[in-house]
Design a protein around this motif. Structure first.
Motif, short mmCIF file in Angstrom:
data_model
loop_
_atom_site.label_atom_id
_atom_site.label_comp_id
_atom_site.label_asym_id
_atom_site.label_seq_id
_atom_site.Cartn_x
_atom_site.Cartn_y
_atom_site.Cartn_z
N ILE A 45 -6.44 5.04 -7.63
CA ILE A 45 -7.74 5.64 -7.33
C ILE A 45 -7.67 6.36 -5.99
CG2 ILE A 45 -10.18 5.14 -6.91
CD1 ILE A 45 -9.34 4.75 -9.81
N ILE A 46 -6.95 5.78 -5.03
CA ILE A 46 -6.79 6.39 -3.71
C ILE A 46 -5.30 6.68 -3.51
CG2 ILE A 46 -7.23 6.11 -1.24
CD1 ILE A 46 -9.42 4.15 -1.98
N PRO A 47 -4.82 7.81 -4.05
CA PRO A 47 -3.38 8.05 -4.07
C PRO A 47 -2.77 8.52 -2.75
CG PRO A 47 -4.53 9.85 -5.12
CD PRO A 47 -5.56 8.82 -4.77
N ASP A 48 -3.55 9.21 -1.93
CA ASP A 48 -2.94 9.74 -0.71
C ASP A 48 -3.79 9.47 0.52
OD1 ASP A 48 -4.97 11.50 -1.19
OD2 ASP A 48 -3.76 13.31 -1.24
N GLU A 49 -3.23 9.81 1.66
CA GLU A 49 -3.84 9.51 2.96
C GLU A 49 -5.16 10.27 3.15
OE1 GLU A 49 -2.38 10.15 7.49
OE2 GLU A 49 -0.89 9.46 6.06
N GLU A 50 -5.24 11.48 2.67
CA GLU A 50 -6.45 12.30 2.84
C GLU A 50 -7.67 11.67 2.15
OE1 GLU A 50 -8.00 16.67 1.44
OE2 GLU A 50 -5.86 16.40 1.82
N ILE A 51 -7.47 11.18 0.95
CA ILE A 51 -8.57 10.54 0.22
C ILE A 51 -8.94 9.22 0.88
CG2 ILE A 51 -9.24 9.53 -1.99
CD1 ILE A 51 -7.56 11.70 -3.31
N VAL A 76 -3.38 5.40 9.82
CA VAL A 76 -3.33 5.10 8.39
C VAL A 76 -1.90 4.72 8.02
CG1 VAL A 76 -3.74 6.01 6.08
CG2 VAL A 76 -5.16 6.77 7.97
N SER A 77 -1.75 3.61 7.32
CA SER A 77 -0.43 3.19 6.88
C SER A 77 -0.55 2.42 5.57
CB SER A 77 0.25 2.32 7.94
OG SER A 77 -0.52 1.17 8.19
N LEU A 78 0.56 2.35 4.85
CA LEU A 78 0.63 1.58 3.62
C LEU A 78 1.29 0.25 3.92
CD1 LEU A 78 1.68 4.23 0.99
CD2 LEU A 78 -0.35 2.83 0.90
N ILE A 79 0.70 -0.85 3.41
CA ILE A 79 1.27 -2.18 3.59
C ILE A 79 1.35 -2.87 2.24
CG2 ILE A 79 0.51 -2.42 5.99
CD1 ILE A 79 -1.82 -4.12 4.99
N ALA A 80 1.94 -4.04 2.20
CA ALA A 80 2.05 -4.87 0.99
C ALA A 80 2.73 -4.11 -0.15
CB ALA A 80 0.70 -5.40 0.56
N LYS A 83 0.93 -1.01 -1.70
CA LYS A 83 -0.19 -1.25 -2.59
C LYS A 83 -1.53 -1.23 -1.86
CE LYS A 83 2.39 -4.16 -5.77
NZ LYS A 83 2.50 -5.49 -6.35
N VAL A 84 -1.51 -1.29 -0.53
CA VAL A 84 -2.74 -1.39 0.25
C VAL A 84 -2.71 -0.37 1.38
CG1 VAL A 84 -4.10 -2.91 1.73
CG2 VAL A 84 -2.96 -3.85 -0.27
N TRP A 85 -3.80 0.37 1.50
CA TRP A 85 -3.97 1.26 2.65
C TRP A 85 -4.57 0.44 3.79
CZ3 TRP A 85 -1.88 5.84 2.88
CH2 TRP A 85 -1.70 6.59 1.73
N GLN A 86 -3.93 0.50 4.96
CA GLN A 86 -4.49 -0.13 6.15
C GLN A 86 -4.91 0.98 7.09
OE1 GLN A 86 -2.06 -2.30 9.01
NE2 GLN A 86 -3.66 -3.85 9.04
#
Length: 118
Positions: A45-51, A76-80, A83-86
């Motif tokens: 549902i939220i595929p990229d950093e901009e969204i 903005v970073s991806l964790i887990a 699977k998770v946007w932080q």
């Protein structure tokens, strides 16, 4: 008899160590992610950093915490396992305050939303 005692002494520590890995969501702290992350949809549902940034702007504006335009840029970073946007939002009202928002990439669910004074 000796055989039974040896078996008990061998399997008791193994069973105790196996129980340590269980995760309990009801006892987790506010800054921890849930044990299982939902993965309902084939695409994210939220595929990229901009969204993700636009989604956070809506969340901040809705809760009336900050003005999203004044608090940018976000970290903005991806964790887990990606699977998770932080998203870390620096508060302009407080020098050391940050707002942490963790969002499930697949479902768009807000997993954590907490303020920290680092």
């Amino acid at each position: 008899m000796l055989r039974i005692v040896l078996i008990i002494l061998y399997f008791l520590p193994l069973s105790l160590m196996a129980q340590e890995g269980k995760c309990k969501d009801k006892n987790r702290r506010i800054d921890q992610l849930p044990c299982k992350l939902a993965n309902h949809y084939g695409t994210d549902i939220i595929p990229d950093e901009e969204i993700a940034i636009k989604y956070v702007d809506i969340l901040i504006r809705k809760r009336e915490l900050l003005d999203p335009e004044k608090s940018k840029p976000y970290q903005v970073s991806l964790i887990a396992d990606n699977k998770v946007w932080q998203i870390v939002v620096k508060s302009y009202n407080c020098r050391y305050c940050k707002i942490y928002i963790n969002i499930n990439k697949n479902t768009g669910e807000v997993l954590n939303y907490y303020k920290s004074e680092d």
